[in-house]
Design a protein around this motif. Structure first.
Motif, PDB file in Angstrom:
ATOM      1  N   ASP A 133      16.204  13.615 -30.914  1.00 29.21           N
ATOM      2  CA  ASP A 133      16.673  14.987 -31.153  1.00 29.21           C
ATOM      3  C   ASP A 133      17.884  15.313 -30.280  1.00 29.21           C
ATOM      4  O   ASP A 133      18.831  15.962 -30.737  1.00 29.21           O
ATOM      5  N   MET A 134      17.854  14.887 -29.042  1.00 29.10           N
ATOM      6  CA  MET A 134      18.975  15.149 -28.143  1.00 29.10           C
ATOM      7  C   MET A 134      20.230  14.409 -28.619  1.00 29.10           C
ATOM      8  O   MET A 134      21.323  14.972 -28.612  1.00 29.10           O
ATOM      9  N   ILE A 135      20.063  13.180 -29.055  1.00 22.66           N
ATOM     10  CA  ILE A 135      21.193  12.413 -29.588  1.00 22.66           C
ATOM     11  C   ILE A 135      21.719  13.067 -30.862  1.00 22.66           C
ATOM     12  O   ILE A 135      22.932  13.220 -31.041  1.00 22.66           O
ATOM     13  N   ASN A 136      20.811  13.483 -31.738  1.00 21.42           N
ATOM     14  CA  ASN A 136      21.227  14.134 -32.979  1.00 21.42           C
ATOM     15  C   ASN A 136      21.935  15.451 -32.722  1.00 21.42           C
ATOM     16  O   ASN A 136      22.895  15.795 -33.420  1.00 21.42           O
ATOM     17  N   ALA A 137      21.484  16.206 -31.738  1.00 21.12           N
ATOM     18  CA  ALA A 137      22.141  17.471 -31.400  1.00 21.12           C
ATOM     19  C   ALA A 137      23.581  17.208 -30.944  1.00 21.12           C
ATOM     20  O   ALA A 137      24.512  17.919 -31.355  1.00 21.12           O
ATOM     21  N   PHE A 138      23.760  16.188 -30.120  1.00 21.34           N
ATOM     22  CA  PHE A 138      25.113  15.818 -29.680  1.00 21.34           C
ATOM     23  C   PHE A 138      25.971  15.447 -30.891  1.00 21.34           C
ATOM     24  O   PHE A 138      27.111  15.901 -31.026  1.00 21.34           O
ATOM     25  N   ARG A 139      25.425  14.640 -31.776  1.00 20.36           N
ATOM     26  CA  ARG A 139      26.173  14.211 -32.975  1.00 20.36           C
ATOM     27  C   ARG A 139      26.532  15.399 -33.862  1.00 20.36           C
ATOM     28  O   ARG A 139      27.634  15.443 -34.425  1.00 20.36           O
ATOM     29  N   VAL A 140      25.611  16.325 -34.032  1.00 19.77           N
ATOM     30  CA  VAL A 140      25.883  17.526 -34.841  1.00 19.77           C
ATOM     31  C   VAL A 140      27.096  18.255 -34.280  1.00 19.77           C
ATOM     32  O   VAL A 140      28.006  18.647 -35.015  1.00 19.77           O
ATOM     33  N   LEU A 141      27.115  18.443 -32.974  1.00 20.43           N
ATOM     34  CA  LEU A 141      28.239  19.140 -32.356  1.00 20.43           C
ATOM     35  C   LEU A 141      29.535  18.352 -32.527  1.00 20.43           C
ATOM     36  O   LEU A 141      30.551  18.898 -32.966  1.00 20.43           O
ATOM     37  N   TYR A 142      29.484  17.083 -32.194  1.00 24.63           N
ATOM     38  CA  TYR A 142      30.685  16.253 -32.229  1.00 24.63           C
ATOM     39  C   TYR A 142      31.251  16.142 -33.646  1.00 24.63           C
ATOM     40  O   TYR A 142      32.459  16.256 -33.857  1.00 24.63           O
ATOM     41  N   ASN A 143      30.387  15.957 -34.619  1.00 21.63           N
ATOM     42  CA  ASN A 143      30.822  15.756 -36.001  1.00 21.63           C
ATOM     43  C   ASN A 143      31.218  17.043 -36.711  1.00 21.63           C
ATOM     44  O   ASN A 143      31.745  16.991 -37.824  1.00 21.63           O
ATOM     45  N   ASN A 144      30.960  18.192 -36.098  1.00 20.51           N
ATOM     46  CA  ASN A 144      31.315  19.471 -36.704  1.00 20.51           C
ATOM     47  C   ASN A 144      32.414  20.180 -35.913  1.00 20.51           C
ATOM     48  O   ASN A 144      32.488  21.402 -35.881  1.00 20.51           O
ATOM     49  N   ASN A 145      33.278  19.377 -35.296  1.00 18.18           N
ATOM     50  CA  ASN A 145      34.440  19.875 -34.578  1.00 18.18           C
ATOM     51  C   ASN A 145      34.079  20.785 -33.403  1.00 18.18           C
ATOM     52  O   ASN A 145      34.799  21.724 -33.098  1.00 18.18           O
ATOM     53  N   PHE A 146      32.961  20.502 -32.768  1.00 16.67           N
ATOM     54  CA  PHE A 146      32.563  21.163 -31.532  1.00 16.67           C
ATOM     55  C   PHE A 146      32.616  20.118 -30.412  1.00 16.67           C
ATOM     56  O   PHE A 146      31.651  19.913 -29.697  1.00 16.67           O
ATOM     57  N   LYS A 147      33.754  19.457 -30.289  1.00 14.35           N
ATOM     58  CA  LYS A 147      33.858  18.333 -29.353  1.00 14.35           C
ATOM     59  C   LYS A 147      33.711  18.758 -27.897  1.00 14.35           C
ATOM     60  O   LYS A 147      33.048  18.082 -27.121  1.00 14.35           O
ATOM     61  N   ARG A 148      34.325  19.866 -27.509  1.00 16.01           N
ATOM     62  CA  ARG A 148      34.178  20.345 -26.130  1.00 16.01           C
ATOM     63  C   ARG A 148      32.730  20.729 -25.849  1.00 16.01           C
ATOM     64  O   ARG A 148      32.197  20.455 -24.781  1.00 16.01           O
ATOM     65  N   GLU A 149      32.094  21.358 -26.828  1.00 16.07           N
ATOM     66  CA  GLU A 149      30.699  21.747 -26.669  1.00 16.07           C
ATOM     67  C   GLU A 149      29.800  20.521 -26.625  1.00 16.07           C
ATOM     68  O   GLU A 149      28.807  20.490 -25.905  1.00 16.07           O
ATOM     69  N   ALA A 150      30.147  19.484 -27.405  1.00 16.17           N
ATOM     70  CA  ALA A 150      29.394  18.226 -27.366  1.00 16.17           C
ATOM     71  C   ALA A 150      29.491  17.598 -25.976  1.00 16.17           C
ATOM     72  O   ALA A 150      28.505  17.086 -25.439  1.00 16.17           O
ATOM     73  N   LEU A 151      30.670  17.672 -25.389  1.00 16.68           N
ATOM     74  CA  LEU A 151      30.859  17.136 -24.045  1.00 16.68           C
ATOM     75  C   LEU A 151      30.057  17.952 -23.026  1.00 16.68           C
ATOM     76  O   LEU A 151      29.408  17.385 -22.143  1.00 16.68           O
TER      77      LEU A 151
END
Length: 170
Positions: free
Chosen positions: A27-45
């Motif tokens: 779930d934690m990995i998927n949450a990161f991917r959701v952010l990164y893949n939806n143009n929330f790169k800073r938030e993913a970081l």
């Protein structure tokens, strides 16, 4: 998954309940991917940084380039006098992973890149919930970190010190 940590010592008492339901590694990995893949790169970081450091959002937002040694991946989060007396309950130090360090290379190791607005944090939380149907916030990242430390064999005292759940002399 839930566990309760209670530490009692002559100088301090700490109680912290770690409770996050149905949130696992995937779930934690998927949450990161959701952010990164939806143009929330800073938030993913920010999400990755919070997950691997266990820092509170307020502690992350107070960091400057002077707090981080990128070579050793060590983060010193506070100011202490020569006897290591801490005036407040804040984390003392933590580390970042090599993977998160590499993610910061793209931003020339600028820690300020992850200091996003409250509005963006709310959008981040909403996006994760809408895509995964799970509430995974920065607080959950902190609780996840604590649980992983316990699972890795750290004592409750060590976790509480790393998480800044104690005041006084260390």
């Amino acid at each position: 998954v839930g566990s309760e940590m209670c530490i009692r010592d002559r100088k301090w008492t700490v109680s912290s309940k770690i409770q996050y339901k149905d949130i696992g590694d995937e779930d934690m990995i998927n949450a990161f991917r959701v952010l990164y893949n939806n143009n929330f790169k800073r938030e993913a970081l920010l999400f990755a940084f919070a997950t691997v450091t266990g820092l509170r959002k307020s502690e992350i937002y107070l960091l400057t380039k002077n707090n981080i040694d990128w070579n050793s991946r060590l983060i010193l989060t506070g100011i202490y006098d020569d006897r290591f007396i801490r005036r407040t309950k804040k984390s003392f130090f933590t580390f970042i992973t090599e993977e998160v360090k590499k993610m910061f290379e793209e931003y020339n190791y600028n820690i300020d890149i992850i200091k996003v607005s409250e509005r963006r944090l709310k959008l981040m939380n909403k996006l994760i919930y809408n895509k995964l149907n799970k509430k995974i916030t920065l607080q959950i990242c902190r609780e996840f970190y604590s649980t992983k430390l316990i699972e890795a064999g750290f004592s409750e005292t060590e976790v509480n010190i790393l998480q800044g759940r104690v005041k006084g002399i260390l």
